[in-house]
Design a protein around this motif. Structure first.
Motif, mmCIF file in Angstrom:
data_model
loop_
_atom_site.group_PDB
_atom_site.id
_atom_site.type_symbol
_atom_site.label_atom_id
_atom_site.label_comp_id
_atom_site.label_asym_id
_atom_site.label_seq_id
_atom_site.Cartn_x
_atom_site.Cartn_y
_atom_site.Cartn_z
ATOM 1 N N ALA A 41 67.532 174.188 80.941
ATOM 2 C CA ALA A 41 65.791 174.365 81.172
ATOM 3 C C ALA A 41 64.826 174.314 79.590
ATOM 4 C CB ALA A 41 64.782 174.795 82.011
ATOM 5 N N SER A 42 65.589 175.133 79.254
ATOM 6 C CA SER A 42 65.295 174.919 77.480
ATOM 7 C C SER A 42 65.525 174.070 76.731
ATOM 8 C CB SER A 42 65.461 176.468 77.102
ATOM 9 O OG SER A 42 67.042 176.603 76.871
ATOM 10 N N ASP A 43 66.445 173.559 77.130
ATOM 11 C CA ASP A 43 66.943 172.542 75.947
ATOM 12 C C ASP A 43 66.455 170.478 76.448
ATOM 13 O OD1 ASP A 43 69.640 173.964 75.150
ATOM 14 O OD2 ASP A 43 70.792 172.829 76.918
ATOM 15 N N ASN A 44 66.054 170.917 77.851
ATOM 16 C CA ASN A 44 64.438 169.488 77.621
ATOM 17 C C ASN A 44 64.326 169.619 79.441
ATOM 18 O OD1 ASN A 44 63.584 166.745 78.827
ATOM 19 N ND2 ASN A 44 65.204 166.137 77.402
ATOM 20 N N SER A 45 63.409 170.499 79.299
ATOM 21 C CA SER A 45 63.019 170.339 81.462
ATOM 22 C C SER A 45 63.165 169.658 82.147
ATOM 23 C CB SER A 45 61.468 171.396 80.985
ATOM 24 O OG SER A 45 60.542 170.569 79.828
ATOM 25 N N ALA A 46 62.307 168.352 81.100
ATOM 26 C CA ALA A 46 62.296 167.731 81.910
ATOM 27 C C ALA A 46 63.578 166.932 82.882
ATOM 28 C CB ALA A 46 61.669 166.001 81.724
ATOM 29 N N TYR A 47 64.800 166.616 81.946
ATOM 30 C CA TYR A 47 65.580 166.324 82.138
ATOM 31 C C TYR A 47 67.045 167.080 83.074
ATOM 32 C CZ TYR A 47 65.511 162.055 79.651
ATOM 33 O OH TYR A 47 65.087 160.357 78.386
ATOM 34 N N TRP A 48 66.184 168.696 82.495
ATOM 35 C CA TRP A 48 67.298 169.314 83.846
ATOM 36 C C TRP A 48 66.688 169.519 85.197
ATOM 37 C CZ3 TRP A 48 65.691 174.280 86.804
ATOM 38 C CH2 TRP A 48 66.873 174.725 86.671
ATOM 39 N N SER A 49 65.277 169.560 84.869
ATOM 40 C CA SER A 49 64.648 168.652 86.257
ATOM 41 C C SER A 49 65.320 168.466 87.637
ATOM 42 C CB SER A 49 63.269 169.772 86.287
ATOM 43 O OG SER A 49 62.961 169.321 87.503
ATOM 44 N N ILE A 50 65.455 166.650 86.652
ATOM 45 C CA ILE A 50 65.771 166.249 87.875
ATOM 46 C C ILE A 50 67.233 166.068 87.587
ATOM 47 C CG2 ILE A 50 66.239 163.720 87.175
ATOM 48 C CD1 ILE A 50 63.624 163.170 85.747
ATOM 49 N N ALA A 51 67.793 166.286 86.666
ATOM 50 C CA ALA A 51 69.280 167.011 86.849
ATOM 51 C C ALA A 51 70.075 167.867 88.036
ATOM 52 C CB ALA A 51 70.321 167.066 85.480
ATOM 53 N N SER A 53 67.755 168.093 90.978
ATOM 54 C CA SER A 53 67.478 168.035 92.359
ATOM 55 C C SER A 53 68.740 166.989 92.054
ATOM 56 C CB SER A 53 65.697 166.908 91.400
ATOM 57 O OG SER A 53 65.013 168.306 91.291
ATOM 58 N N MET A 54 68.704 166.170 91.213
ATOM 59 C CA MET A 54 70.059 164.945 91.762
ATOM 60 C C MET A 54 70.871 165.787 92.396
ATOM 61 S SD MET A 54 68.882 162.272 88.407
ATOM 62 C CE MET A 54 70.660 160.976 89.427
ATOM 63 N N ARG A 55 71.899 167.037 91.429
ATOM 64 C CA ARG A 55 72.842 167.373 91.703
ATOM 65 C C ARG A 55 72.924 168.420 93.472
ATOM 66 N NH1 ARG A 55 72.192 169.934 86.325
ATOM 67 N NH2 ARG A 55 74.065 169.169 84.802
ATOM 68 N N ALA A 56 71.314 168.328 93.671
ATOM 69 C CA ALA A 56 71.528 169.051 95.295
ATOM 70 C C ALA A 56 71.288 168.016 96.163
ATOM 71 C CB ALA A 56 69.499 169.386 95.355
ATOM 72 N N GLY A 257 74.486 158.945 87.021
ATOM 73 C CA GLY A 257 73.003 159.372 86.445
ATOM 74 C C GLY A 257 72.714 160.733 86.186
ATOM 75 N N ILE A 258 73.243 161.458 87.067
ATOM 76 C CA ILE A 258 73.372 162.291 85.659
ATOM 77 C C ILE A 258 73.581 163.397 84.926
ATOM 78 C CG2 ILE A 258 74.508 165.567 86.790
ATOM 79 C CD1 ILE A 258 73.920 164.861 89.382
ATOM 80 N N GLY A 259 75.015 162.327 84.443
ATOM 81 C CA GLY A 259 76.022 161.994 83.283
ATOM 82 C C GLY A 259 74.447 161.934 82.418
ATOM 83 N N GLN A 260 74.350 160.317 82.814
ATOM 84 C CA GLN A 260 73.548 159.536 81.959
ATOM 85 C C GLN A 260 72.070 160.458 80.978
ATOM 86 O OE1 GLN A 260 72.488 155.646 83.426
ATOM 87 N NE2 GLN A 260 74.524 154.767 82.605
ATOM 88 N N LEU A 261 72.102 161.328 81.960
ATOM 89 C CA LEU A 261 70.268 162.183 81.371
ATOM 90 C C LEU A 261 71.105 163.519 80.305
ATOM 91 C CD1 LEU A 261 68.830 162.931 85.130
ATOM 92 C CD2 LEU A 261 68.100 161.351 83.155
ATOM 93 N N VAL A 262 72.743 164.298 80.903
ATOM 94 C CA VAL A 262 72.181 165.595 81.142
ATOM 95 C C VAL A 262 73.717 165.655 79.670
ATOM 96 C CG1 VAL A 262 70.962 166.864 82.354
ATOM 97 C CG2 VAL A 262 73.836 166.791 82.634
ATOM 98 N N ASP A 263 74.686 164.769 80.017
ATOM 99 C CA ASP A 263 76.123 164.827 79.334
ATOM 100 C C ASP A 263 76.425 164.521 77.571
ATOM 101 O OD1 ASP A 263 77.319 165.198 81.935
ATOM 102 O OD2 ASP A 263 78.841 163.516 81.812
ATOM 103 N N ALA A 264 76.732 165.189 77.237
ATOM 104 C CA ALA A 264 76.639 164.906 75.677
ATOM 105 C C ALA A 264 77.932 163.873 75.683
ATOM 106 C CB ALA A 264 77.704 166.101 74.307
ATOM 107 N N ASP A 265 77.048 163.054 73.856
ATOM 108 C CA ASP A 265 78.377 162.081 73.200
ATOM 109 C C ASP A 265 79.154 163.112 72.689
ATOM 110 O OD1 ASP A 265 79.326 160.156 71.705
ATOM 111 O OD2 ASP A 265 77.696 159.037 71.856
ATOM 112 N N MET A 266 80.001 162.796 73.120
ATOM 113 C CA MET A 266 81.336 163.825 72.459
ATOM 114 C C MET A 266 81.923 163.062 71.486
ATOM 115 S SD MET A 266 81.275 166.089 74.668
ATOM 116 C CE MET A 266 82.803 167.058 73.429
#
Length: 303
Positions: A41-51, A53-56, A257-266
């Motif tokens: 959540a400390s990385d980006n609270s909004a995106y972490w929260s959305i991700a 919920s989507m995982r759930a 969708g989760i990947g676009q929110l939280v995945d790193a561009d390697m």
């Protein structure tokens, strides 16, 4: 700039720069090791929260997919058994109807025909009893069998409100035999049910011929009813199959969708890693040079 033995501004600046570079390097290394740019959540609270919920939601969809698989197996078992009961020219209700028509022939040995009818009746009951999957049987029921069964078909969530849709199956529409003889094949109509038809003692008399006509009509009606039941199950079977494919596609879409929110561009992170490692090495050298200033001051006092 005046030189101070107590305050080395160059070293302090180099040290602060090195700290910043080391912090950025740690962040990049974490992203590379986890594959995520938003892992907490400390990385980006909004995106972490959305991700989160989507995982759930995806976990719920996975449960729906499992439930659909169980429902598909159950429906397929009942559907296969119904088709077996309908039969063909050699078995089931279709053969039973043909034998009764044959029994209309004057002078024919109806005891031999009845022997074959009895085998068909027993075979249909065995098929109904065997149509069990995971303890569920809709064709041969008893007092503990539920009147309706709800098959989970989909899951959706709008805001904070989840919705679970189901396919309702009315068991009585498919029950061939019941403990109270109220099924499609054991309900008595006239003097017998399809399960208890017996023509062994019938003759060529007009009354007995009328009885056989009644049996033929009874079996024909049973064929129509069982065929309609099989058609209904076939429709449910197709609906479950379509829902299964949709749920799988939906799960893949949510994963993307989760990947676009939280995945790193390697690619970007690997490039940033190389740059930061270089900056770190330069920072160490800059700090080393700055620390040598104190040694230069000391040389001024040597005789």
């Amino acid at each position: 700039m005046a030189s101070s033995l107590l305050t080395n501004s160059a070293a302090m600046t180099a040290l602060q720069t090195l700290r910043n570079v080391s912090a950025s390097l740690q962040t990049t290394e974490n992203r590379i090791s986890t594959g995520q740019r938003v892992a907490t959540a400390s990385d980006n609270s909004a995106y972490w929260s959305i991700a989160t919920s989507m995982r759930a939601d995806n976990a719920a969809l996975s449960a729906v997919s499992d439930s659909l698989g169980l429902s598909a197996a159950t429906v397929d078992t009942e559907y296969t058994a119904l088709n077996k009961v309908i039969g063909d020219s050699n078995s089931g209700l279709t053969k039973l109807q043909a034998l009764l028509v044959e029994a209309k022939t004057a002078g024919i040995d109806r005891t031999k025909i009845q022997a074959e009818i009895t085998q068909i009746q027993q075979d249909m009951k065995n098929v109904a009893n065997a149509a069990t999957f995971n303890g569920v049987n809709w064709l041969s029921t008893n007092a503990t069998t539920p009147a309706t069964v709800n098959l989970v078909s989909s899951f959706s969530r709008v805001g904070g409100t989840p919705t679970i849709n189901t396919i309702t199956v009315t068991v009585a529409n498919y029950s061939l035999y019941t403990s109270t003889t109220g099924g499609i094949l054991d309900t008595v109509s006239g003097s017998a049910s399809v399960d208890t038809i017996n023509i062994g003692a019938l003759t060529d008399s007009a009354a007995d011929q009328t009885t056989i006509d009644g049996y033929i009509a009874q079996v024909t009606a049973a064929i129509n009813t069982v065929s309609q039941s099989a058609a209904n199950l076939g429709a449910i079977k197709n609906r479950i199959s379509n829902n299964t494919e949709f749920v799988k596609s939906l799960m893949d879409s949510v994963d993307r969708g989760i990947g676009q929110l939280v995945d790193a561009d390697m690619n970007a992170e690997s490039t940033r890693l190389q740059a930061l490692q270089t900056q770190q090495q330069l920072g160490v050298q800059a700090l080393s040079i700055a620390n040598q200033n104190s040694q230069s001051i000391l040389s001024l006092f040597r005789g």
